[in-house]
Scaffold this motif. Sequence first.
Motif, PDB file in Angstrom:
ATOM      1  N   ALA A 126       0.869  -1.277   0.165  1.00  0.00           N
ATOM      2  CA  ALA A 126      -0.061  -0.132  -0.027  1.00  0.00           C
ATOM      3  C   ALA A 126       0.792   1.201  -0.095  1.00  0.00           C
ATOM      4  O   ALA A 126       0.623   2.048  -0.637  1.00  0.00           O
ATOM      5  N   SER A 127       1.828   1.282   0.596  1.00  0.00           N
ATOM      6  CA  SER A 127       2.750   2.279   0.893  1.00  0.00           C
ATOM      7  C   SER A 127       3.518   2.682  -0.274  1.00  0.00           C
ATOM      8  O   SER A 127       3.553   3.812  -0.585  1.00  0.00           O
ATOM      9  N   ARG A 128       4.101   1.602  -1.120  1.00  0.00           N
ATOM     10  CA  ARG A 128       4.598   2.004  -2.282  1.00  0.00           C
ATOM     11  C   ARG A 128       3.693   2.423  -3.448  1.00  0.00           C
ATOM     12  O   ARG A 128       3.933   3.444  -4.286  1.00  0.00           O
ATOM     13  N   HIS A 129       2.436   2.011  -3.391  1.00  0.00           N
ATOM     14  CA  HIS A 129       1.409   2.386  -4.285  1.00  0.00           C
ATOM     15  C   HIS A 129       1.237   3.879  -3.960  1.00  0.00           C
ATOM     16  O   HIS A 129       1.029   4.640  -4.964  1.00  0.00           O
ATOM     17  N   HIS A 130       1.210   4.180  -2.751  1.00  0.00           N
ATOM     18  CA  HIS A 130       0.903   5.801  -2.287  1.00  0.00           C
ATOM     19  C   HIS A 130       2.082   6.652  -2.911  1.00  0.00           C
ATOM     20  O   HIS A 130       1.738   7.787  -3.501  1.00  0.00           O
ATOM     21  N   VAL A 131       3.335   6.140  -2.835  1.00  0.00           N
ATOM     22  CA  VAL A 131       4.202   7.037  -3.333  1.00  0.00           C
ATOM     23  C   VAL A 131       4.290   6.967  -4.809  1.00  0.00           C
ATOM     24  O   VAL A 131       4.750   8.308  -5.009  1.00  0.00           O
ATOM     25  N   GLU A 132       3.723   6.251  -5.398  1.00  0.00           N
ATOM     26  CA  GLU A 132       3.565   6.361  -7.112  1.00  0.00           C
ATOM     27  C   GLU A 132       2.380   7.024  -7.453  1.00  0.00           C
ATOM     28  O   GLU A 132       2.774   7.726  -8.356  1.00  0.00           O
ATOM     29  N   GLN A 133       1.357   7.110  -6.580  1.00  0.00           N
ATOM     30  CA  GLN A 133       0.230   8.136  -7.124  1.00  0.00           C
ATOM     31  C   GLN A 133       0.001   9.251  -6.621  1.00  0.00           C
ATOM     32  O   GLN A 133      -0.833   9.886  -7.174  1.00  0.00           O
ATOM     33  N   ILE A 134       0.674   9.675  -5.478  1.00  0.00           N
ATOM     34  CA  ILE A 134       0.388  10.757  -4.700  1.00  0.00           C
ATOM     35  C   ILE A 134       0.330  12.161  -5.533  1.00  0.00           C
ATOM     36  O   ILE A 134      -0.474  12.878  -5.544  1.00  0.00           O
ATOM     37  N   THR A 135       1.483  12.292  -6.000  1.00  0.00           N
ATOM     38  CA  THR A 135       1.870  13.487  -6.966  1.00  0.00           C
ATOM     39  C   THR A 135       0.947  13.696  -8.094  1.00  0.00           C
ATOM     40  O   THR A 135       0.392  14.512  -8.192  1.00  0.00           O
ATOM     41  N   ILE A 136       0.448  12.460  -8.801  1.00  0.00           N
ATOM     42  CA  ILE A 136      -0.241  12.318  -9.894  1.00  0.00           C
ATOM     43  C   ILE A 136      -1.757  12.982  -9.490  1.00  0.00           C
ATOM     44  O   ILE A 136      -2.375  13.484 -10.033  1.00  0.00           O
ATOM     45  N   CYS A 137      -2.110  12.407  -8.333  1.00  0.00           N
ATOM     46  CA  CYS A 137      -3.406  12.600  -8.035  1.00  0.00           C
ATOM     47  C   CYS A 137      -3.487  14.076  -7.396  1.00  0.00           C
ATOM     48  O   CYS A 137      -4.597  14.751  -7.669  1.00  0.00           O
ATOM     49  N   ILE A 138      -2.400  14.553  -7.008  1.00  0.00           N
ATOM     50  CA  ILE A 138      -2.648  16.086  -6.705  1.00  0.00           C
ATOM     51  C   ILE A 138      -2.444  16.789  -7.943  1.00  0.00           C
ATOM     52  O   ILE A 138      -3.579  17.675  -8.116  1.00  0.00           O
ATOM     53  N   GLU A 139      -1.857  16.726  -8.952  1.00  0.00           N
ATOM     54  CA  GLU A 139      -2.144  17.473 -10.274  1.00  0.00           C
ATOM     55  C   GLU A 139      -3.476  17.183 -10.805  1.00  0.00           C
ATOM     56  O   GLU A 139      -4.048  17.984 -11.358  1.00  0.00           O
ATOM     57  N   ASP A 140      -3.984  15.855 -10.728  1.00  0.00           N
ATOM     58  CA  ASP A 140      -5.032  15.727 -11.141  1.00  0.00           C
ATOM     59  C   ASP A 140      -6.373  16.537 -10.645  1.00  0.00           C
ATOM     60  O   ASP A 140      -7.473  16.999 -11.264  1.00  0.00           O
ATOM     61  N   ALA A 141      -6.320  16.354  -9.278  1.00  0.00           N
ATOM     62  CA  ALA A 141      -7.127  17.089  -8.590  1.00  0.00           C
ATOM     63  C   ALA A 141      -7.316  18.440  -8.757  1.00  0.00           C
ATOM     64  O   ALA A 141      -8.360  19.132  -8.955  1.00  0.00           O
ATOM     65  N   LEU A 142      -6.095  19.238  -8.789  1.00  0.00           N
ATOM     66  CA  LEU A 142      -6.152  20.629  -8.988  1.00  0.00           C
ATOM     67  C   LEU A 142      -6.514  21.072 -10.586  1.00  0.00           C
ATOM     68  O   LEU A 142      -7.339  22.070 -10.721  1.00  0.00           O
ATOM     69  N   THR A 143      -6.147  20.052 -11.663  1.00  0.00           N
ATOM     70  CA  THR A 143      -6.261  20.421 -13.009  1.00  0.00           C
ATOM     71  C   THR A 143      -8.112  20.082 -13.241  1.00  0.00           C
ATOM     72  O   THR A 143      -8.758  21.060 -13.650  1.00  0.00           O
ATOM     73  N   GLU A 144      -8.627  19.042 -12.406  1.00  0.00           N
ATOM     74  CA  GLU A 144     -10.064  18.847 -12.757  1.00  0.00           C
ATOM     75  C   GLU A 144     -11.011  19.945 -12.106  1.00  0.00           C
ATOM     76  O   GLU A 144     -11.873  20.430 -12.717  1.00  0.00           O
ATOM     77  N   ALA A 145     -10.308  20.253 -10.911  1.00  0.00           N
ATOM     78  CA  ALA A 145     -11.261  21.574 -10.088  1.00  0.00           C
ATOM     79  C   ALA A 145     -10.815  22.804 -10.733  1.00  0.00           C
ATOM     80  O   ALA A 145     -11.596  23.828 -10.365  1.00  0.00           O
ATOM     81  N   GLN A 146      -9.943  22.978 -11.949  1.00  0.00           N
ATOM     82  CA  GLN A 146      -9.506  24.297 -12.505  1.00  0.00           C
ATOM     83  C   GLN A 146      -9.255  25.211 -11.259  1.00  0.00           C
ATOM     84  O   GLN A 146      -9.672  26.467 -11.356  1.00  0.00           O
ATOM     85  N   VAL A 147      -8.286  24.808 -10.288  1.00  0.00           N
ATOM     86  CA  VAL A 147      -7.807  25.659  -9.257  1.00  0.00           C
ATOM     87  C   VAL A 147      -6.497  25.650  -9.106  1.00  0.00           C
ATOM     88  O   VAL A 147      -5.545  24.506  -9.308  1.00  0.00           O
ATOM     89  N   ALA A 148      -5.702  26.600  -8.996  1.00  0.00           N
ATOM     90  CA  ALA A 148      -4.339  27.068  -9.030  1.00  0.00           C
ATOM     91  C   ALA A 148      -3.790  26.989  -7.581  1.00  0.00           C
ATOM     92  O   ALA A 148      -4.657  27.476  -6.588  1.00  0.00           O
ATOM     93  N   PRO A 149      -2.791  26.662  -7.189  1.00  0.00           N
ATOM     94  CA  PRO A 149      -2.095  26.616  -5.877  1.00  0.00           C
ATOM     95  C   PRO A 149      -2.275  27.836  -5.074  1.00  0.00           C
ATOM     96  O   PRO A 149      -2.865  27.661  -3.784  1.00  0.00           O
ATOM     97  N   ASN A 150      -2.126  28.993  -5.617  1.00  0.00           N
ATOM     98  CA  ASN A 150      -2.400  30.278  -5.045  1.00  0.00           C
ATOM     99  C   ASN A 150      -3.916  30.810  -4.732  1.00  0.00           C
ATOM    100  O   ASN A 150      -4.061  31.659  -4.139  1.00  0.00           O
ATOM    101  N   GLU A 151      -4.901  29.840  -5.365  1.00  0.00           N
ATOM    102  CA  GLU A 151      -6.193  30.073  -5.052  1.00  0.00           C
ATOM    103  C   GLU A 151      -6.772  29.343  -3.725  1.00  0.00           C
ATOM    104  O   GLU A 151      -7.598  29.419  -3.361  1.00  0.00           O
ATOM    105  N   LEU A 152      -5.769  28.420  -3.143  1.00  0.00           N
ATOM    106  CA  LEU A 152      -6.035  27.642  -2.276  1.00  0.00           C
ATOM    107  C   LEU A 152      -5.972  28.297  -0.709  1.00  0.00           C
ATOM    108  O   LEU A 152      -5.305  29.217  -0.767  1.00  0.00           O
ATOM    109  N   SER A 153      -6.960  27.905   0.086  1.00  0.00           N
ATOM    110  CA  SER A 153      -6.905  28.453   1.350  1.00  0.00           C
ATOM    111  C   SER A 153      -6.177  27.630   2.382  1.00  0.00           C
ATOM    112  O   SER A 153      -5.751  28.226   3.494  1.00  0.00           O
ATOM    113  N   ALA A 154      -6.249  26.185   2.074  1.00  0.00           N
ATOM    114  CA  ALA A 154      -5.591  25.347   3.270  1.00  0.00           C
ATOM    115  C   ALA A 154      -5.227  24.107   2.490  1.00  0.00           C
ATOM    116  O   ALA A 154      -5.798  23.749   1.565  1.00  0.00           O
TER     117      ALA A 154
END
Length: 339
Positions: A49-77
């Motif tokens: 499980a841990s190895r899979h998280h390492v492989e997926q975490i940055t991809i998921c962050i990028e995909d979540a921001l892209t789908e939401a159409q939100v830039a990091p500087n627009e985030l509150s927390a």
Amino acid sequence: MNELILAIESSCDETSVAVIKNGDTILSNIVASQIKSHQRFGGVVPEVASRHHVEQITICIEDALTEAQVAPNELSAVAVTYGPGLVGALLIGLSAAKAFAWAHDLPLLPVNHMAGHIYAARFVQPLVFPLLALLVSGGHTELVYMVEDGSFEIIGETRDDAAGEAYDKIGRVLGLPYPSGKEIDRLAHIGQDTYHFPRAMIYEDNYDFSFSGLKSAFINHVHNAEQRGETLVPEDLAASFQASVVEVLVTKTIRACQSFPVQQLIVAGGVAANQGLREALAEAMLEYPEIDLLIPPLRLCGDNAAMIGAYAHIALQKQRIGTLALNADPSVSFMHRQN
């Protein structure tokens, strides 16, 4: 100005990242499941499980921001699950969240995974207090009483196996692939409660649960039948097992609703996706029209980051902000009610 929270969940075998607006609107909810990787082992292997998280975490962050159409500087927390869960898996999400929060100068919000499950109901309708939550998952079975946002008191819990854990163990006896809860539920709707397994602690004057005796009774019944050369009906076995679990959960929950001045009953966690439990509670609650029954949609019953973002909205309001020294707490729990 809209509040936008990036939420990260990695407590077990799902890597998930979401962007939540104002605590109740899902702009994105990316979930990378590992089920196929763990099926051959019959359960979750922490290192895998841990190895899979390492492989997926940055991809998921990028995909979540892209789908939401939100830039990091627009985030509150940035919100992250810090426990309970598998310590290695939790640390991957925590490391990513802390790095992202530090890089973009954002507040870091620690979220209890079980609080997230409860707050998944917030995507159905606003929470009204006081309320009762039945938490049923692979690792937890608890009745939680809440008088206000962010206040959790355990009034009852399992003394041994959690409901979801019992489903997985019974699934292995039946030869079902992991995770077996959905298939047991399907079989139960076909079969009949012909074996009448015990309803542990159902009449005891408390709100606690026990499922290890049911598990043992089931396994012994199957083994004894095999030794005698008897053929058992899998559908009836599933129906009999599920009937016991559901009756105990519903009976104890209704009793708690009668004893506490609740306005809502929330059913949360992976086992909240069980159709037998949903149907039984919906029927039982018809006698209590003054109490609203809230069950998240199926896609929000399993582990996901949207629920983490829903509770993070409350954490931010209450300024429950963590530091970069935040560590995983794999056994964190809510407080127990003082009798």
